[in-house]
Enzyme design. Structure first.
Site, PDB file in Angstrom:
ATOM      1  N   ASP A  58     -42.024   3.995  78.708  1.00 25.84           N
ATOM      2  CA  ASP A  58     -43.469   3.671  78.684  1.00 25.84           C
ATOM      3  C   ASP A  58     -44.980   3.325  79.621  1.00 25.84           C
ATOM      4  OD1 ASP A  58     -42.734   1.709  78.797  1.00 25.84           O
ATOM      5  OD2 ASP A  58     -43.359   0.567  76.218  1.00 25.84           O
ATOM      6  N   SER A  59     -43.669   3.021  81.077  1.00 22.91           N
ATOM      7  CA  SER A  59     -43.942   2.591  82.048  1.00 22.91           C
ATOM      8  C   SER A  59     -45.289   3.965  81.915  1.00 22.91           C
ATOM      9  CB  SER A  59     -43.857   2.572  83.450  1.00 22.91           C
ATOM     10  OG  SER A  59     -42.531   3.383  83.405  1.00 22.91           O
ATOM     11  N   ASP A  97     -37.685   5.551  76.081  1.00 23.46           N
ATOM     12  CA  ASP A  97     -38.569   4.891  75.474  1.00 23.46           C
ATOM     13  C   ASP A  97     -39.063   5.168  74.441  1.00 23.46           C
ATOM     14  OD1 ASP A  97     -38.007   2.088  77.213  1.00 23.46           O
ATOM     15  OD2 ASP A  97     -39.505   2.437  78.581  1.00 23.46           O
ATOM     16  N   LYS A 127     -34.482   3.785  74.490  1.00 22.67           N
ATOM     17  CA  LYS A 127     -34.068   2.313  75.172  1.00 22.67           C
ATOM     18  C   LYS A 127     -35.546   1.728  73.667  1.00 22.67           C
ATOM     19  CE  LYS A 127     -36.453   1.163  79.448  1.00 22.67           C
ATOM     20  NZ  LYS A 127     -37.511  -0.126  78.509  1.00 22.67           N
ATOM     21  N   GLU A 129     -37.307  -2.692  73.153  1.00 22.24           N
ATOM     22  CA  GLU A 129     -37.586  -3.548  74.328  1.00 22.24           C
ATOM     23  C   GLU A 129     -37.150  -5.045  73.121  1.00 22.24           C
ATOM     24  OE1 GLU A 129     -41.738  -4.204  75.730  1.00 22.24           O
ATOM     25  OE2 GLU A 129     -40.602  -2.172  77.796  1.00 22.24           O
ATOM     26  N   GLU A 196     -34.973  -7.259  82.836  1.00 20.84           N
ATOM     27  CA  GLU A 196     -36.033  -7.015  83.624  1.00 20.84           C
ATOM     28  C   GLU A 196     -36.815  -8.331  84.330  1.00 20.84           C
ATOM     29  OE1 GLU A 196     -39.103  -4.554  82.355  1.00 20.84           O
ATOM     30  OE2 GLU A 196     -41.021  -5.292  84.120  1.00 20.84           O
TER      31      GLU A 196
HETATM   32  O1  KIV Z   1     -41.277   1.619  80.914  1.00 22.61           O
HETATM   33  C1  KIV Z   1     -40.359   1.612  81.783  1.00 22.61           C
HETATM   34  O2  KIV Z   1     -40.326   1.934  82.658  1.00 22.61           O
HETATM   35  C2  KIV Z   1     -38.869   0.442  82.241  1.00 22.61           C
HETATM   36  C3  KIV Z   1     -38.462   0.062  82.876  1.00 22.61           C
HETATM   37  C4  KIV Z   1     -39.683  -0.424  84.017  1.00 22.61           C
HETATM   38  C5  KIV Z   1     -36.955  -0.386  83.332  1.00 22.61           C
HETATM   39  O3  KIV Z   1     -39.302   0.056  80.785  1.00 22.61           O
END
Ligand code: KIV
Length: 278
Positions: A58-59, A97, A127, A129, A196
């Site tokens: 989600d970056s 994510d 993934k 969090e 992280e």
């Molecule tokens: O969203 C993302 O790119 C991430 C990584 C930085 C681990 O969660």
């Protein structure tokens, strides 16, 4: 020798897709290499370089969509970009994510959202969090046969609660909390966990205590693998570069130079030349 274009056995072995089981088996073995990608062409490049895991992170909210943080990313954004990456049919494991509030509210919603990433977009794992707080949701996803990668420490979706992008686990009690979170993720059935923004000794300790691989980003050299945001490692994101990121190439600089040449050649009539004309 086979017919031209025929696949040799070695190619077939080489192209065998990487699975979550392969990643699990790399605990304390060959380091796991992971990078983010958000589109088809980049996924092809990443896969050609032999990367193990492509994370559609989600970056993308920050480096592709220009938001100040990741909390505005929607499920539709994630489905759109994950589908583009999955169309590259990479050998690498495709992990997507779950964005802010797509997980962590109720197991039922989390399953629905993760299901979209797998069924509509083609993700092979998701993934999410959080640690202790989301363990029931991780368990529910794993029960539904959706593999999960955890993410603890400096979880960017919590920046408003943290009061900014702050390294986590710096005091004794804070370190114990990050460890408890990582253990909860493992006990809930995740196949790997991202660590992280934590001090390197804590990254080493958690890696030593867990049976699942740890994948670090700003968590020191002792994790079982490392992940970076592709825009950071290629210097494509110009707003800022986090301390943990290394630029392996100045693609941003190369793009700027190429565009400057294009502008100059169009303005002074050197482009298009005879060879570009019908
Ligand atoms: O969203 C993302 O790119 C991430 C990584 C930085 C681990 O969660």
């Amino acid at each position: 020798m086979g017919a031209p274009g025929a696949q040799r056995e070695s190619d077939v072995v080489e192209r065998k897709p990487i699975t979550t089981t392969d990643i699990l088996s790399r605990k304390q073995g060959e380091k796991i290499v992971s990078i983010t990608a958000y589109d088809y062409s980049t996924a092809r490049l990443v896969d050609g370089a032999g990367i193990d895991i492509i994370l559609v992170g989600d970056s993308l909210g920050m480096v592709v969509l220009g938001y100040p943080d990741t909390t505005r990313v929607t499920m539709d954004d994630m489905v759109h970009h994950t589908a583009a990456v999955a169309r590259a049919r990479p050998r690498a494991l495709v992990v997507a994510d779950l964005p802010f509030l797509a997980a962590g509210v109720s197991p039922r919603d989390t399953i629905g959202n993760a299901g979209r990433l797998v069924r509509e977009a083609g993700a092979e794992a998701v993934k999410l969090e959080g640690g202790v707080r989301v363990r029931e949701e991780i368990r529910a996803l794993v029960d539904c046969q959706i593999p999960v990668m955890g993410h603890v420490g400096l979880t960017p979706q919590s920046i408003h609660a943290f009061g900014g992008f702050k390294v986590q686990g710096k005091t004794g009690e804070a370190a114990e909390q990050v460890l408890r979170d990582a253990v909860a993720v493992q006990e809930a059935g995740a196949f790997a966990v991202v660590l992280e923004g934590i001090p390197s000794p804590l990254g080493e300790r958690i890696t030593g205590e867990l049976d699942i691989p740890t994948i670090g980003i700003g968590a020191g050299p002792d994790c079982d693998g490392q992940i970076l945001v592709i825009h950071d490692m290629l210097h494509l994101f110009l707003d800022f570069t986090p301390k943990f990121a290394k630029s392996y190439a100045d693609i941003g600089g190369a793009v700027r130079a190429a565009l400057t040449s294009f502008r100059e050649e169009v303005r002074d009539g050197r482009f298009p030349a005879a060879e570009h004309c019908y």
